[in-house]
Design an enzyme around this catalytic site. Structure first.
Site, PDB file in Angstrom:
ATOM      1  N   GLN A   1      -6.529  -0.850   5.323  1.00  0.00           N
ATOM      2  CA  GLN A   1      -7.701  -1.221   6.774  1.00  0.00           C
ATOM      3  C   GLN A   1      -8.674  -2.044   7.098  1.00  0.00           C
ATOM      4  OE1 GLN A   1      -5.723  -2.334   9.564  1.00  0.00           O
ATOM      5  NE2 GLN A   1      -3.711  -0.920   9.614  1.00  0.00           N
TER       6      GLN A   1
ATOM      7  N   ASN B   1      -5.843   3.341  10.580  1.00  0.00           N
ATOM      8  CA  ASN B   1      -5.254   2.674  11.288  1.00  0.00           C
ATOM      9  C   ASN B   1      -4.829   2.462  13.382  1.00  0.00           C
ATOM     10  OD1 ASN B   1      -3.628   4.428   9.812  1.00  0.00           O
ATOM     11  ND2 ASN B   1      -1.956   3.985  10.815  1.00  0.00           N
TER      12      ASN B   1
ATOM     13  N   CYS C   1       5.055   2.301  12.299  1.00  0.00           N
ATOM     14  CA  CYS C   1       6.849   2.625  12.513  1.00  0.00           C
ATOM     15  C   CYS C   1       7.210   4.200  13.206  1.00  0.00           C
ATOM     16  CB  CYS C   1       6.095   3.414  10.897  1.00  0.00           C
ATOM     17  SG  CYS C   1       4.351   2.708  10.166  1.00  0.00           S
TER      18      CYS C   1
ATOM     19  N   ALA D   1       0.704  -1.157   0.626  1.00  0.00           N
ATOM     20  CA  ALA D   1       0.065  -0.211   0.290  1.00  0.00           C
ATOM     21  C   ALA D   1       1.036   1.131  -0.330  1.00  0.00           C
ATOM     22  CB  ALA D   1      -0.942  -0.083   1.219  1.00  0.00           C
ATOM     23  N   THR D   2       1.831   1.357   0.825  1.00  0.00           N
ATOM     24  CA  THR D   2       3.022   2.332   0.531  1.00  0.00           C
ATOM     25  C   THR D   2       3.251   3.107  -0.243  1.00  0.00           C
ATOM     26  OG1 THR D   2       3.931   1.930   2.498  1.00  0.00           O
ATOM     27  CG2 THR D   2       5.388   3.470   1.291  1.00  0.00           C
TER      28      THR D   2
ATOM     29  N   SER E   1      -3.658  -3.493   0.032  1.00  0.00           N
ATOM     30  CA  SER E   1      -2.117  -4.132   0.901  1.00  0.00           C
ATOM     31  C   SER E   1      -2.652  -5.961   0.793  1.00  0.00           C
ATOM     32  CB  SER E   1      -1.445  -3.620   1.751  1.00  0.00           C
ATOM     33  OG  SER E   1      -0.888  -3.954   2.255  1.00  0.00           O
TER      34      SER E   1
END
Ligand SMILES: *Cc1c(COP(=O)(O)O)cnc(C)c1O
Length: 382
Positions: free
Chosen positions: A181, A153, A326, A75-76, A201
């Protein structure tokens, strides 16, 4: 060491064993390891057929046409491709997004902002939701794209995308939605939502890490500029040899998610209630984000008088997160919680518990009793 109770499904999910079983068939010498772009032999054709069947599986979950699915590394990358790809080559472009998006969207927009693109950063209310009026007020003549997430998220709250989609379709502005999500956690229909671009994702839905997809609408036709150039794969939108095993895994995972969606939502709702019931003995617990418009798997709680960092240390038998994965290496409070208007103090007291397919009643009972114990102990020594 005893394995902790995993309550961090929003960070990633284990691969479903049925997914892993399919993936291995596309890796080994006795399997279909050919390059899906190889046109000259059966191993290539078989790999291509597997990729195309997975494309249908992913498309089906979001009610898209398979030709609208572009494979990416996650997804990034999908967020980067959607946003940079829509803006590139447009002079004097303006985009609208929010302060509680995933970093993949925020940092992409910041990068564009540093390079002369105008960006409006919308701020949601305490419920974590951006409303259609906010988007309408921010629109300009040069707005080319709006990027908003479907499910947050950290909070699990759901943005009401459909009216925003209708507004933007009329104004001929593109709508990108990060649904990493949301897919497999709630019904998602790209047509009902009027979405032009949607990021997905694999590893948030019991598929493997390192694979994702971008939905790119065909009617009306959405044009984006490639960000990775090479052999012209994916109709020129994303070059690079397709990772057959990853793609097959994501396809299988999305099929499982579709088949089990309703039952899984019910199960998670039940587990969530049991988890919260187990905390009833504690006062000073606040549920962050919208209480009504949310997915069942994500519960973000603030505990009065208790630092999340100390609480996490005390909860060694639980795998949980304070904010996004992260950010959990730092002790900065979550930018999402600050973004919805929580004070630093409150944001420092919040933890995210996320439940998933393999969560059991015993696990949530254990988790809530641990939380009650540790919070009570930490409050006593204040
Ligand atoms: C996990 C996540 C991403 C990043 O997905 P990757 O596949 O890990 O790159 C992007 N957006 C949201 C909302 C996420 O939850």
């Amino acid at each position: 060491m005893k394995k902790p109770v995993y309550l961090d499904y929003a960070a990633t999910t284990p691969v479903d064993p049925a997914v892993a079983e399919d993936m291995i068939k596309y890796l080994t010498p006795d399997g279909v390891y050919g390059n899906p772009a190889s046109r000259s032999h059966a191993l290539g054709w078989q790999a291509e057929a597997a990729v195309e069947s997975a494309r249908q599986q992913v498309a089906r979950l979001i009610h898209a046409d398979p030709r609208e699915i572009v494979w990416t590394s996650g997804a990034t990358e999908s967020d980067n491709l959607a946003i940079k790809g829509a803006v590139e080559g447009r002079d004097n472009a303006h985009i609208i997004t929010s302060v509680i998006e995933h970093k993949a969207v925020i940092d992409t927009c910041k990068h564009l902002e540093q390079n002369g693109v105008e960006v409006t950063w919308l701020t949601p209310g305490l419920d974590g939701r951006i409303g259609v009026e906010q988007v309408a007020d921010a629109l300009r003549d040069n707005t080319v794209l709006v990027s908003l997430m479907l499910v947050n998220n950290e909070l699990g709250c759901i943005t009401d995308i459909a009216p925003i989609g209708r507004l933007l379709r009329d104004r001929k502005v593109l709508l990108h939605v990060d649904a990493a999500q949301a897919a497999g956690k709630m019904p998602v229909d790209v047509s009902a939502l009027n979405v032009d671009l949607m990021s997905l994702s694999g590893h948030k839905v019991y598929g493997p890490k390192g694979v994702g997809a971008l939905y790119v609408r065909r009617s009306p036709d959405v044009r984006i500029q490639a960000q990775i150039h090479g052999g012209g794969h994916e109709r020129g939108m994303r070059s690079g040899t397709l990772p057959t095993h990853q793609i097959v895994g994501m396809g299988k995972a999305f099929t499982l998610a579709e088949a089990g969606l309703e039952a899984e939502m019910d199960d998670l709702e039940r587990l969530r209630s049991a988890f919260l019931d187990g905390l009833e003995g504690l006062d000073g617990v606040t549920l962050n984000g919208s209480q009504e418009s949310r997915v069942p798997g994500i519960v973000n709680l603030a505990f009065e008088g208790v630092e999340a960092e100390s609480l996490m240390l005390g909860l060694r038998d639980l795998a949980v997160s304070s904010g996004s994965a992260c950010a959990s290496a730092t002790i900065e409070p979550s930018f999402v919680l600050r973004g919805i208007g929580l004070s630093d103090e409150l944001a420092h007291r919040a933890l995210r518990f996320s439940l998933g397919r393999f969560t059991t009643s015993e696990e949530v009972a254990f988790a809530s009793s641990q939380i009650v114990d540790v919070v009570t102990r930490l409050r006593a020594v204040r």
